[in-house]
Design a protein around this motif. Sequence first.
Motif, PDB file in Angstrom:
ATOM      1  N   ARG A   1       0.832  -1.204   0.000  1.00 52.06           N
ATOM      2  CA  ARG A   1       0.000   0.000   0.000  1.00 52.06           C
ATOM      3  C   ARG A   1       0.871   1.260   0.000  1.00 52.06           C
ATOM      4  NH1 ARG A   1      -4.987   1.754   0.614  1.00 52.06           N
ATOM      5  NH2 ARG A   1      -5.334   3.746   1.650  1.00 52.06           N
TER       6      ARG A   1
ATOM      7  N   THR B   1       0.743   4.060  -2.896  1.00 52.05           N
ATOM      8  CA  THR B   1       0.492   5.459  -2.554  1.00 52.05           C
ATOM      9  C   THR B   1       1.592   6.360  -3.093  1.00 52.05           C
ATOM     10  OG1 THR B   1      -0.686   4.781  -0.541  1.00 52.05           O
ATOM     11  CG2 THR B   1       0.077   7.063  -0.650  1.00 52.05           C
TER      12      THR B   1
ATOM     13  N   ALA C   1      -4.728  -3.702   0.116  1.00 50.19           N
ATOM     14  CA  ALA C   1      -3.639  -2.773  -0.189  1.00 50.19           C
ATOM     15  C   ALA C   1      -4.107  -1.647  -1.108  1.00 50.19           C
ATOM     16  CB  ALA C   1      -2.475  -3.523  -0.819  1.00 50.19           C
TER      17      ALA C   1
END
Length: 275
Positions: free
Chosen positions: A125, A129, A200
């Motif tokens: 994740r 991001t 995720a």
Amino acid sequence: GCLLGAPSPASRYEVALWGDSHATHLVPALNDVGQHLGVTTREITKAGCGPIPGVRFLPVNEMRVECPAFNDAALRAVLADKDIHVVVLAARWYVFVDGGSVLLTLDGTRPKFRDSRQLFISSLRKLLTTLVDSGRQVIVVGQVPLPPSDLIVCITRARFRGLDQNGCAKTQSRSSAQTAYPNRPLVDTEYLVNQALLEAVSHLESSVRIVHPYEYLCPNQECMVEAKGRLLYMDDSHLSSNGARLLENSFEKNITSALIAAKKPSDGAKQQRYR
């Protein structure tokens, strides 16, 4: 890494393929798609190294000892190249969620499996991001269906010896042109992988797409290992070029939409260091 798809005289590329050998086996499909779309892809792959920066892989062995350095370098290369708009992530995800065949750790100490699984999700994740915040679109390729290893061995041996391979299949597909085995229950490895990937990706869906190989390799609750006389696997987890090409339509659709989305002006896009 190698350049795939459309020729690029200036060695520029808009798409990066990042991952382990489960990214490498997608090369034939991405090469074909790139030629059709006029898009160049850079392959950034290393066997045994799933695209998870910032962590160490256990057990440490010759194949995985360089994974942290490789992944850190791959991320730096992607973030530094303004021409890369789409990142395709692929890996043998199941090793991180199947009970601990590969464990992830921050400091080198052996974690419990549940802690390793959570680190896998949080680290993936964090990577997603970072890529999204830098203005990239991401395509995550889900788990490839895992045929029984004895089925692949049986078919390969039968072909080598000139024998009838029909007896190898766990079940015959409704079409005589393909050999298949029954899809396993939803509590299997592929389901666990999909759950982890969805966790995720949560709240990043506008910039992260998931390609599910199951949709193309497992029609009618049967997972194919052969179609029209051609094997779809090289072994018990890697697709052959014929198998990879079953995903071409999905890649073409997702890469096209991702490139369109990535080139739209975005006030929120910003370069971000991985910390």
